[in-house]
Design an enzyme around this catalytic site. Structure first.
Site, PDB file in Angstrom:
ATOM      1  N   HIS A 174     -17.862   9.091   1.678  1.00 23.34           N
ATOM      2  CA  HIS A 174     -18.457   7.819   2.270  1.00 23.34           C
ATOM      3  C   HIS A 174     -20.027   7.787   1.883  1.00 23.34           C
ATOM      4  O   HIS A 174     -20.514   8.751   2.552  1.00 23.34           O
ATOM      5  CB  HIS A 174     -17.942   7.397   3.415  1.00 23.34           C
ATOM      6  CG  HIS A 174     -18.231   6.170   4.057  1.00 23.34           C
ATOM      7  ND1 HIS A 174     -17.471   5.084   3.488  1.00 23.34           N
ATOM      8  CD2 HIS A 174     -19.031   5.505   4.838  1.00 23.34           C
ATOM      9  CE1 HIS A 174     -18.071   4.048   3.970  1.00 23.34           C
ATOM     10  NE2 HIS A 174     -18.869   4.382   4.860  1.00 23.34           N
ATOM     11  N   ASP A 213     -12.486   5.581   7.220  1.00 19.33           N
ATOM     12  CA  ASP A 213     -13.858   6.365   7.468  1.00 19.33           C
ATOM     13  C   ASP A 213     -13.901   7.065   8.940  1.00 19.33           C
ATOM     14  O   ASP A 213     -14.992   7.371   9.400  1.00 19.33           O
ATOM     15  CB  ASP A 213     -14.886   5.371   7.162  1.00 19.33           C
ATOM     16  CG  ASP A 213     -14.908   4.746   5.942  1.00 19.33           C
ATOM     17  OD1 ASP A 213     -14.264   5.408   5.039  1.00 19.33           O
ATOM     18  OD2 ASP A 213     -15.189   3.723   5.751  1.00 19.33           O
ATOM     19  N   ARG A 270      -9.298   1.880  -2.024  1.00 19.69           N
ATOM     20  CA  ARG A 270      -8.012   1.143  -1.347  1.00 19.69           C
ATOM     21  C   ARG A 270      -7.882   1.901   0.106  1.00 19.69           C
ATOM     22  O   ARG A 270      -8.018   3.135   0.013  1.00 19.69           O
ATOM     23  CB  ARG A 270      -6.917   1.580  -2.384  1.00 19.69           C
ATOM     24  CG  ARG A 270      -6.992   0.927  -3.627  1.00 19.69           C
ATOM     25  CD  ARG A 270      -7.072  -0.542  -3.843  1.00 19.69           C
ATOM     26  NE  ARG A 270      -5.947  -1.160  -3.209  1.00 19.69           N
ATOM     27  CZ  ARG A 270      -6.045  -2.565  -2.951  1.00 19.69           C
ATOM     28  NH1 ARG A 270      -7.331  -3.369  -3.399  1.00 19.69           N
ATOM     29  NH2 ARG A 270      -5.270  -3.354  -2.423  1.00 19.69           N
ATOM     30  N   ASN A 296     -12.341  12.423   1.728  1.00 18.73           N
ATOM     31  CA  ASN A 296     -12.760  11.306   1.384  1.00 18.73           C
ATOM     32  C   ASN A 296     -14.406  11.417   1.183  1.00 18.73           C
ATOM     33  O   ASN A 296     -15.131  12.221   1.954  1.00 18.73           O
ATOM     34  CB  ASN A 296     -12.535  10.038   2.229  1.00 18.73           C
ATOM     35  CG  ASN A 296     -13.106   8.693   1.893  1.00 18.73           C
ATOM     36  OD1 ASN A 296     -13.050   8.399   0.666  1.00 18.73           O
ATOM     37  ND2 ASN A 296     -13.782   7.941   2.650  1.00 18.73           N
ATOM     38  N   HIS A 307     -25.964   9.015  -3.848  1.00 19.54           N
ATOM     39  CA  HIS A 307     -25.292   9.481  -4.818  1.00 19.54           C
ATOM     40  C   HIS A 307     -25.749  10.783  -5.602  1.00 19.54           C
ATOM     41  O   HIS A 307     -24.784  11.882  -5.523  1.00 19.54           O
ATOM     42  CB  HIS A 307     -25.299   8.595  -6.149  1.00 19.54           C
ATOM     43  CG  HIS A 307     -24.168   7.494  -6.383  1.00 19.54           C
ATOM     44  ND1 HIS A 307     -24.267   6.299  -6.310  1.00 19.54           N
ATOM     45  CD2 HIS A 307     -22.879   7.758  -6.545  1.00 19.54           C
ATOM     46  CE1 HIS A 307     -23.267   5.637  -6.626  1.00 19.54           C
ATOM     47  NE2 HIS A 307     -22.089   6.667  -6.638  1.00 19.54           N
ATOM     48  N   GLU A 342     -24.334  12.984  -2.609  1.00 22.00           N
ATOM     49  CA  GLU A 342     -22.742  13.092  -2.726  1.00 22.00           C
ATOM     50  C   GLU A 342     -22.361  14.070  -3.670  1.00 22.00           C
ATOM     51  O   GLU A 342     -21.266  14.803  -3.387  1.00 22.00           O
ATOM     52  CB  GLU A 342     -22.264  11.524  -3.324  1.00 22.00           C
ATOM     53  CG  GLU A 342     -22.238  10.611  -1.993  1.00 22.00           C
ATOM     54  CD  GLU A 342     -21.591   9.292  -2.252  1.00 22.00           C
ATOM     55  OE1 GLU A 342     -21.364   8.420  -1.497  1.00 22.00           O
ATOM     56  OE2 GLU A 342     -21.341   9.171  -3.456  1.00 22.00           O
ATOM     57  N   ARG A 391       0.551  -1.189  -0.027  1.00 19.76           N
ATOM     58  CA  ARG A 391      -0.167  -0.049   0.141  1.00 19.76           C
ATOM     59  C   ARG A 391       0.930   1.283   0.003  1.00 19.76           C
ATOM     60  O   ARG A 391       0.448   2.348  -0.681  1.00 19.76           O
ATOM     61  CB  ARG A 391      -0.926   0.010   1.482  1.00 19.76           C
ATOM     62  CG  ARG A 391      -1.893  -1.088   1.301  1.00 19.76           C
ATOM     63  CD  ARG A 391      -2.840  -0.884   2.594  1.00 19.76           C
ATOM     64  NE  ARG A 391      -3.812  -1.902   2.834  1.00 19.76           N
ATOM     65  CZ  ARG A 391      -4.603  -2.465   2.014  1.00 19.76           C
ATOM     66  NH1 ARG A 391      -5.172  -1.762   0.979  1.00 19.76           N
ATOM     67  NH2 ARG A 391      -5.228  -3.607   2.437  1.00 19.76           N
TER      68      ARG A 391
HETATM   69  C1  GAR Z   1     -19.788   6.439  -3.666  1.00 25.77           C
HETATM   70  O1  GAR Z   1     -20.662   6.100  -3.380  1.00 25.77           O
HETATM   71  C2  GAR Z   1     -18.750   6.594  -2.478  1.00 25.77           C
HETATM   72  O2  GAR Z   1     -19.400   7.006  -1.507  1.00 25.77           O
HETATM   73  C3  GAR Z   1     -18.208   5.320  -2.476  1.00 25.77           C
HETATM   74  O3  GAR Z   1     -18.040   4.737  -3.532  1.00 25.77           O
HETATM   75  C4  GAR Z   1     -18.824   5.327  -4.551  1.00 25.77           C
HETATM   76  C5  GAR Z   1     -18.243   5.770  -5.834  1.00 25.77           C
HETATM   77  O4  GAR Z   1     -19.038   6.082  -6.944  1.00 25.77           O
HETATM   78  N1  GAR Z   1     -16.870   5.336  -1.510  1.00 25.77           N
HETATM   79  C6  GAR Z   1     -16.612   4.377  -0.645  1.00 25.77           C
HETATM   80  O5  GAR Z   1     -17.329   3.592  -0.415  1.00 25.77           O
HETATM   81  C7  GAR Z   1     -15.359   4.591  -0.017  1.00 25.77           C
HETATM   82  N2  GAR Z   1     -15.356   3.689   1.155  1.00 25.77           N
HETATM   83  P1  GAR Z   1     -18.794   6.791  -8.080  1.00 25.77           P
HETATM   84  O6  GAR Z   1     -17.394   6.073  -8.485  1.00 25.77           O
HETATM   85  O7  GAR Z   1     -19.778   7.036  -9.079  1.00 25.77           O
HETATM   86  O8  GAR Z   1     -18.417   8.354  -7.733  1.00 25.77           O
END
Ligand code: GAR
Length: 186
Positions: free
Chosen positions: A103, A139, A85, A101, A165, A168, A59
């Site tokens: 989440h 997280d 990752r 980040n 989403h 987000e 990593r």
């Molecule tokens: C998102 O929902 C994000 O919150 C999650 O991956 C998705 C990516 O969507 N991230 C995690 O779970 C990190 N632990 P995207 O590729 O369409 O942006």
């Protein structure tokens, strides 16, 4: 930084280009060749670099390669926009208070993988998403912005994910703005 479909990456590019966020997405890095994020970058004209984690011994080695890419591109702030990752202290130290980040849960609930599945299994009536500064424990870290969404009786993982989403895409640019203001980058 993206591993999957890249919709959050595209939302950030749109916020910058639409004038809601006074920033430029100067580089995308992906770890999965051919992922949706890589395709979006090509369509949007954003330089994209592949750092396939399978090609690195640890990593730490992956993160060192990421740091070198970011430094070469003059990156000031880094967003993990669906980066699947676990990151190391090396990356956190390279971008102190400027590694964000996103989440798909209301942290501190449902940390780790499959957060949406965890929320459905727990039977919560509210879930959402969290944009936060990254610290070593997965997280955790200072919460910048959260948005809540209802969980409906008929929800599937897909329907709840779609609702989350949408939020987000709204809060991630706000979180970048807030982080930049905290750092006096704006
Ligand atoms: C998102 O929902 C994000 O919150 C999650 O991956 C998705 C990516 O969507 N991230 C995690 O779970 C990190 N632990 P995207 O590729 O369409 O942006």
């Amino acid at each position: 930084m993206a591993s999957g479909s890249g919709s959050n990456f595209e939302a950030l590019v749109a916020a910058c280009r639409g004038g809601q966020l006074a920033a430029t997405v100067c580089q995308l890095v992906v770890n999965n060749p051919g992922c949706g994020a890589e395709q979006r970058a090509a369509r949007l004209g954003v330089p994209c670099m592949l750092h396939d984690h399978r090609c690195y011994a640890s990593r730490e080695a992956l993160d060192q390669a990421l740091i070198a890419s970011f430094q070469a591109a003059g990156v000031e702030l880094v967003v993990m926009a669906g980066w699947m990752r676990i990151v190391t202290q090396a990356l956190i130290d390279a971008y102190p208070e400027r590694l964000i980040n996103i989440h798909p849960s209301l942290l501190p609930s449902f940390r780790g993988a499959k957060a949406i599945e965890q929320a459905l299994a727990a039977g919560v009536k509210l879930s959402g998403c969290t944009a936060h500064l990254v610290s070593l424990e997965v997280d955790t870290g200072t919460i910048l912005v959260q948005a809540a969404v209802p969980v409906l009786e008929a929800d599937s993982v897909a329907s709840l994910a779609a609702r989350i989403h949408a939020q987000e895409h709204r809060i991630l640019p706000l979180a970048v703005q807030l982080a930049a203001e905290r750092l006096d980058l704006v």
